[in-house]
Design a protein around this motif. Sequence first.
Motif, PDB file in Angstrom:
ATOM      1  N   ASP A 226       0.947  -1.355  -0.382  1.00 54.80           N
ATOM      2  CA  ASP A 226       0.239  -0.257   0.036  1.00 54.80           C
ATOM      3  C   ASP A 226       0.964   1.319   0.051  1.00 54.80           C
ATOM      4  OD1 ASP A 226      -2.011  -1.599  -0.001  1.00 54.80           O
ATOM      5  OD2 ASP A 226      -2.572  -1.804   1.845  1.00 54.80           O
ATOM      6  N   GLY A 227       2.189   1.401  -0.917  1.00 53.14           N
ATOM      7  CA  GLY A 227       3.018   3.093  -0.588  1.00 53.14           C
ATOM      8  C   GLY A 227       3.421   2.417   0.229  1.00 53.14           C
ATOM      9  N   VAL A 228       3.658   1.637   1.747  1.00 53.07           N
ATOM     10  CA  VAL A 228       4.736   2.142   2.786  1.00 53.07           C
ATOM     11  C   VAL A 228       5.683   0.402   2.470  1.00 53.07           C
ATOM     12  CG1 VAL A 228       4.659   2.770   5.095  1.00 53.07           C
ATOM     13  CG2 VAL A 228       2.184   3.214   3.614  1.00 53.07           C
ATOM     14  N   ARG A 229       7.018   1.226   3.532  1.00 52.17           N
ATOM     15  CA  ARG A 229       8.246  -0.079   2.851  1.00 52.17           C
ATOM     16  C   ARG A 229       8.082  -0.911   4.259  1.00 52.17           C
ATOM     17  NH1 ARG A 229      13.440   0.789   0.063  1.00 52.17           N
ATOM     18  NH2 ARG A 229      12.829   1.619  -1.373  1.00 52.17           N
ATOM     19  N   HIS A 230       8.258  -1.776   4.118  1.00 51.75           N
ATOM     20  CA  HIS A 230       8.164  -2.581   5.325  1.00 51.75           C
ATOM     21  C   HIS A 230       8.909  -3.708   5.361  1.00 51.75           C
ATOM     22  CE1 HIS A 230       3.980  -1.813   4.678  1.00 51.75           C
ATOM     23  NE2 HIS A 230       3.721  -1.886   6.296  1.00 51.75           N
ATOM     24  N   MET A 231      10.028  -4.333   6.733  1.00 53.08           N
ATOM     25  CA  MET A 231      11.013  -5.071   6.683  1.00 53.08           C
ATOM     26  C   MET A 231      10.121  -6.613   7.216  1.00 53.08           C
ATOM     27  SD  MET A 231      13.516  -5.914   6.061  1.00 53.08           S
ATOM     28  CE  MET A 231      15.631  -4.775   6.793  1.00 53.08           C
ATOM     29  N   LEU A 232      10.166  -7.560   6.037  1.00 53.29           N
ATOM     30  CA  LEU A 232       9.700  -9.213   6.542  1.00 53.29           C
ATOM     31  C   LEU A 232      10.638  -9.585   7.901  1.00 53.29           C
ATOM     32  CD1 LEU A 232       9.222 -10.255   3.333  1.00 53.29           C
ATOM     33  CD2 LEU A 232       7.482  -9.975   5.116  1.00 53.29           C
ATOM     34  N   THR A 233      10.259 -10.777   9.097  1.00 54.62           N
ATOM     35  CA  THR A 233      11.264 -11.047   9.961  1.00 54.62           C
ATOM     36  C   THR A 233       9.863 -12.056  10.257  1.00 54.62           C
ATOM     37  OG1 THR A 233      11.671 -10.863  11.958  1.00 54.62           O
ATOM     38  CG2 THR A 233       9.899  -9.692  11.527  1.00 54.62           C
ATOM     39  N   ALA A 234      10.337 -13.063  10.945  1.00 51.86           N
ATOM     40  CA  ALA A 234       9.098 -14.158  11.667  1.00 51.86           C
ATOM     41  C   ALA A 234       8.718 -13.687  12.191  1.00 51.86           C
ATOM     42  CB  ALA A 234      10.474 -15.142  12.364  1.00 51.86           C
ATOM     43  N   LYS A 267       5.159  -4.307  15.137  1.00 48.35           N
ATOM     44  CA  LYS A 267       4.864  -4.224  14.040  1.00 48.35           C
ATOM     45  C   LYS A 267       3.884  -4.327  14.055  1.00 48.35           C
ATOM     46  CE  LYS A 267       2.135  -7.083  16.222  1.00 48.35           C
ATOM     47  NZ  LYS A 267       0.962  -7.308  17.785  1.00 48.35           N
ATOM     48  N   VAL A 268       3.224  -4.446  12.446  1.00 45.26           N
ATOM     49  CA  VAL A 268       2.124  -4.026  12.359  1.00 45.26           C
ATOM     50  C   VAL A 268       1.094  -4.698  12.018  1.00 45.26           C
ATOM     51  CG1 VAL A 268       2.714  -1.853  11.674  1.00 45.26           C
ATOM     52  CG2 VAL A 268       2.971  -3.942   9.517  1.00 45.26           C
ATOM     53  N   THR A 269       2.031  -6.577  11.444  1.00 39.85           N
ATOM     54  CA  THR A 269       0.940  -7.188  11.327  1.00 39.85           C
ATOM     55  C   THR A 269       1.668  -8.979  11.512  1.00 39.85           C
ATOM     56  OG1 THR A 269      -1.027  -8.558   9.385  1.00 39.85           O
ATOM     57  CG2 THR A 269       1.333  -7.465   8.400  1.00 39.85           C
ATOM     58  N   THR A 270       0.838 -10.224  11.119  1.00 37.03           N
ATOM     59  CA  THR A 270       1.887 -11.723  11.475  1.00 37.03           C
ATOM     60  C   THR A 270       1.113 -11.835  11.204  1.00 37.03           C
ATOM     61  OG1 THR A 270       3.137 -12.639  13.059  1.00 37.03           O
ATOM     62  CG2 THR A 270       0.746 -11.570  14.792  1.00 37.03           C
ATOM     63  N   PHE A 290       5.867 -15.605   8.753  1.00 35.22           N
ATOM     64  CA  PHE A 290       5.575 -14.324   8.436  1.00 35.22           C
ATOM     65  C   PHE A 290       5.437 -12.727   9.324  1.00 35.22           C
ATOM     66  CE2 PHE A 290       3.199 -14.202   5.206  1.00 35.22           C
ATOM     67  CZ  PHE A 290       3.036 -12.744   4.990  1.00 35.22           C
ATOM     68  N   SER A 291       5.996 -11.867   9.645  1.00 32.74           N
ATOM     69  CA  SER A 291       5.325 -10.670   9.933  1.00 32.74           C
ATOM     70  C   SER A 291       6.184  -9.386   9.216  1.00 32.74           C
ATOM     71  CB  SER A 291       6.214 -10.268  11.458  1.00 32.74           C
ATOM     72  OG  SER A 291       5.171  -9.020  11.875  1.00 32.74           O
ATOM     73  N   LEU A 292       5.017  -8.073   9.197  1.00 32.85           N
ATOM     74  CA  LEU A 292       5.639  -6.979   8.692  1.00 32.85           C
ATOM     75  C   LEU A 292       5.748  -6.238  10.091  1.00 32.85           C
ATOM     76  CD1 LEU A 292       3.835  -6.273   5.815  1.00 32.85           C
ATOM     77  CD2 LEU A 292       5.403  -7.816   5.904  1.00 32.85           C
ATOM     78  N   LEU A 293       7.858  -5.540   9.985  1.00 26.64           N
ATOM     79  CA  LEU A 293       7.775  -4.216  10.942  1.00 26.64           C
ATOM     80  C   LEU A 293       7.943  -2.580   9.828  1.00 26.64           C
ATOM     81  CD1 LEU A 293      11.203  -5.791  12.134  1.00 26.64           C
ATOM     82  CD2 LEU A 293       8.794  -5.591  13.383  1.00 26.64           C
ATOM     83  N   GLN A 294       7.235  -1.835  10.823  1.00 29.10           N
ATOM     84  CA  GLN A 294       7.429  -0.502   9.883  1.00 29.10           C
ATOM     85  C   GLN A 294       7.861   0.752  11.793  1.00 29.10           C
ATOM     86  OE1 GLN A 294       3.127   0.511   8.735  1.00 29.10           O
ATOM     87  NE2 GLN A 294       3.863   2.347   8.623  1.00 29.10           N
ATOM     88  N   GLY A 295       8.080   1.323  10.712  1.00 31.20           N
ATOM     89  CA  GLY A 295       8.914   2.709  11.691  1.00 31.20           C
ATOM     90  C   GLY A 295       9.619   3.262  12.030  1.00 31.20           C
ATOM     91  N   GLY A 421       4.923 -17.031  -0.508  1.00 39.53           N
ATOM     92  CA  GLY A 421       3.521 -17.146   0.707  1.00 39.53           C
ATOM     93  C   GLY A 421       2.949 -15.712   1.065  1.00 39.53           C
ATOM     94  N   VAL A 422       4.114 -14.481   0.580  1.00 38.97           N
ATOM     95  CA  VAL A 422       3.596 -13.487   1.590  1.00 38.97           C
ATOM     96  C   VAL A 422       3.219 -13.132  -0.024  1.00 38.97           C
ATOM     97  CG1 VAL A 422       5.066 -11.280   1.621  1.00 38.97           C
ATOM     98  CG2 VAL A 422       5.783 -13.510   2.506  1.00 38.97           C
ATOM     99  N   LYS A 423       3.647 -13.501  -1.438  1.00 39.09           N
ATOM    100  CA  LYS A 423       2.411 -13.158  -2.165  1.00 39.09           C
ATOM    101  C   LYS A 423       1.892 -13.163  -2.768  1.00 39.09           C
ATOM    102  CE  LYS A 423       3.524 -10.426  -6.208  1.00 39.09           C
ATOM    103  NZ  LYS A 423       3.759  -8.796  -6.508  1.00 39.09           N
ATOM    104  N   ALA A 424       1.230 -15.036  -1.945  1.00 38.99           N
ATOM    105  CA  ALA A 424       0.281 -15.070  -1.820  1.00 38.99           C
ATOM    106  C   ALA A 424      -0.691 -14.856  -0.879  1.00 38.99           C
ATOM    107  CB  ALA A 424      -0.365 -16.814  -1.309  1.00 38.99           C
ATOM    108  N   TRP A 425      -0.397 -13.792   0.133  1.00 36.86           N
ATOM    109  CA  TRP A 425      -0.947 -13.075   1.304  1.00 36.86           C
ATOM    110  C   TRP A 425      -1.753 -11.689  -0.064  1.00 36.86           C
ATOM    111  CZ3 TRP A 425       0.963  -8.881   4.068  1.00 36.86           C
ATOM    112  CH2 TRP A 425      -0.042  -8.341   5.225  1.00 36.86           C
TER     113      TRP A 425
END
Length: 434
Positions: A226-234, A267-270, A290-295, A421-425
């Motif tokens: 959605d136009g925002v950059r996040h970082m992937l983690t577990a 964490k913003v989603t997991t 996977f989880s997404l970090l933001q900030g 899996g991230v793309k399927a999500w």
Amino acid sequence: MRLVKSVTVSLSALILALTPIVPASADQPAPAFEPAPPGPGLVSPETEEAANEINALVEASPEKYTGVRITGPDAVTVVLPPGPDFEQRSVTVRGGAKRAVGTRPVSIKVEEGNRSLADARRTKAEIGELIRAGTYQDKVIGVGLDPARGIAVAYATSDSDAARINLKQRFGDSVVFRLADGMKVAERDRSRDSAPHYAGAGYRLWNEPHTGEAGLCSTSFPVVKDGVRHMLTAGHCMPGATNYPRAWAATFTSATPPSTSYYFGAKVTTTVGGELGAYTDGNQDLYGDFSLLQGSTYVNAVYNCANLSGSCSSLLVGAVSWSTPANGTSVCTSGRTTGQICRHIVTDANYEGYVGGLYMRQLALIQSDQDNDGQYDCTTIQPGDSGGAVYQGVSGSTMVRAMGIITGYGGCHSLYTKLAGVKAWDSSISMPLN
């Protein structure tokens, strides 16, 4: 001890699950375990590219093809089910490989098999539902594929004789067995990474007021949603109900926060529910761990040194794989506990099973091909590497291709969540590339 889950299974799987497991007996020996396939050696970039090209063709038409495997430094074997158009499909396979190959020749061997990839996927799905339904308790922990043979691979413990007999009775020669320990998530115990953050860095989990911390994990690649950059983690590093949703550079242990440049975000989603060490089902059984970090700010580069602290080299990320790799693919991992490890070989690119008490899909199983007197030396990821980067070299380039997110380990095996899996999500998600 397994978590109690609400599980939905198909009617056919439920009927199978109600069939009693036949005890092992002297006149009914349990099917033997087969070893993981040997590594293909130091594979050329041209071979990797050819295998990826053919594998994309196989994945797109699973009824027409069986599978592909890298079988040597400059060799790929492709298996096709029989049929009147066998020769035509063989020509198509070789044509796909030629498009990918550069200056170094690659041998493409085409063989006839008994089953298609679609057949193998159907068997795998039924076995997966049986495992989730608790049919085999903790004796069969996961299931994957050997696409080159069109069969399912059940991963079972050493004391699983009755379960293996039962599975063999149900599925015959469409299933084989490999020995596997229970997979553990690699949470807990480089290190002072500051913004913009790189893949393979270590972070420590803190609560919002920064008065308490719990465990260490690693970072994977940035993605744009959605136009925002996040970082992937577990996902299991940042479960949905965790009281420690904020990430700071791993070296800092003081209750006084360090400079904000060492803040990785929150964490913003997991995909994983529950709390740290007490996980519950989220949607990891659909999309992986996977989880997404933001900030904070994130750049698409990965640490590629072996050392865990001090000055560290890095590589830019110039490509991304949103698909399933071919068995035999070689990948590297980068995390806070083990640094960079390469020559991990994908031995099952279609694995699913229990990890840390949760059933997960969208996983690939990898094993080091480092030889130690003819035996695998079990050089693999360790606790604290969870969430770290999985990648491979790009032919003719000094950049790397992003492949996935470190998930868990057990014995000589490790697991990562595929970016598929991230793309399927979220099909709109993308990765910023250099």
